[in-house]
Write an enzyme that holds these catalytic residues in place. Structure first.
Site: not given
Length: 243
Positions: A68, A191, A219
């Site tokens: 991320s 996600d 995610h």
């Protein structure tokens, strides 16, 4: 040191979510030295300050990767280092986290603004909500969110807000286009934070990079499905000539 991989974590949840992935990678290749490194603890959202600190403290001539926000920072640092970076691994990392006209495959700006306002009002409640969003789509989403939250470090609201400001400002398109080393971008099929359109948008911009998808994963697939993510990474490293 092409046998070294540095992994950077995402926003707010610390290094713990990446440890199972690091362990899985070590199990696949004992020669691969995997380090999970924390993000800088800065009260500023200035990207150059974050990159300066990472550049000063992370080994050179290693693979750079991250989850991320960590993947976005790894991309920027890879471009900065050029040939002093062996390659890049971006895990559930969009090229922009917040949408704009030129990159609509991201979180709507008004959604992000409301999230940031919530963090300014109540950082603890916002972090809990974030953990739930990270886990959304997992087989046991509540259990996974509890895992994420339970290991999260105690951070000041200002540091959390600085991280959000950084997340909103980063745009890795130019960095990814500039970096000539091998790149793997892994996305999660369910996600809740990176839209399903992001992988196709990435391939349209950079048709020669490797893009993979972990189906039916959240995610937080680095913690939810570490062995599958590790296998995809190991296959890519082998293909890139590092086995």
């Amino acid at each position: 040191m092409r046998d070294r991989l540095i992994l950077l974590p995402g926003w707010g949840l610390g290094t713990a979510p990446l440890e199972p992935l690091a362990e899985a990678l070590r199990g696949l290749d004992a020669r691969l030295r995997v380090q999970v490194e924390p993000l800088p603890r800065l009260d500023s959202g200035d990207a150059e300050a974050w990159l300066d600190e990472l550049d000063a403290n992370l080994p050179e001539d290693a693979w750079l990767g991250g989850w991320s926000l960590g993947g976005m920072l790894a991309a920027e640092l890879a471009a900065r280092r050029g040939e002093r970076c062996s390659g890049l691994l971006c895990l559930a990392s969009n090229l922009r986290f917040v949408a704009e006209v030129g990159w609509p495959a991201a979180m709507p700006a008004e959604t992000f603004a409301a999230f940031r306002q919530g963090c300014a009002r109540d950082a603890t409640a916002t972090l809990k909500r974030f953990a739930l969003l990270c886990a959304q789509g997992a087989g046991d989403a509540r259990g996974l969110s509890r895992q994420l939250l339970g290991a999260a470090p105690q951070e000041s609201a200002q540091r959390l807000l600085s991280g959000l400001d950084l997340l909103a400002a980063l745009d890795t398109r130019a960095a990814l286009q500039a970096f000539v080393g091998p790149q793997l971008h892994l996305f999660a099929g369910l996600d809740a934070l990176v839209p399903a359109e992001a992988p196709a948008a990435l391939l349209e911009l950079l048709p020669d990079v490797e893009v993979g998808l972990i189906d039916t994963a959240s995610h937080a697939f680095v913690l939810e499905r570490p062995h599958e993510v590790a296998a995809a990474i190991q296959a890519f490293l082998h293909e890139a000539g590092d086995d």
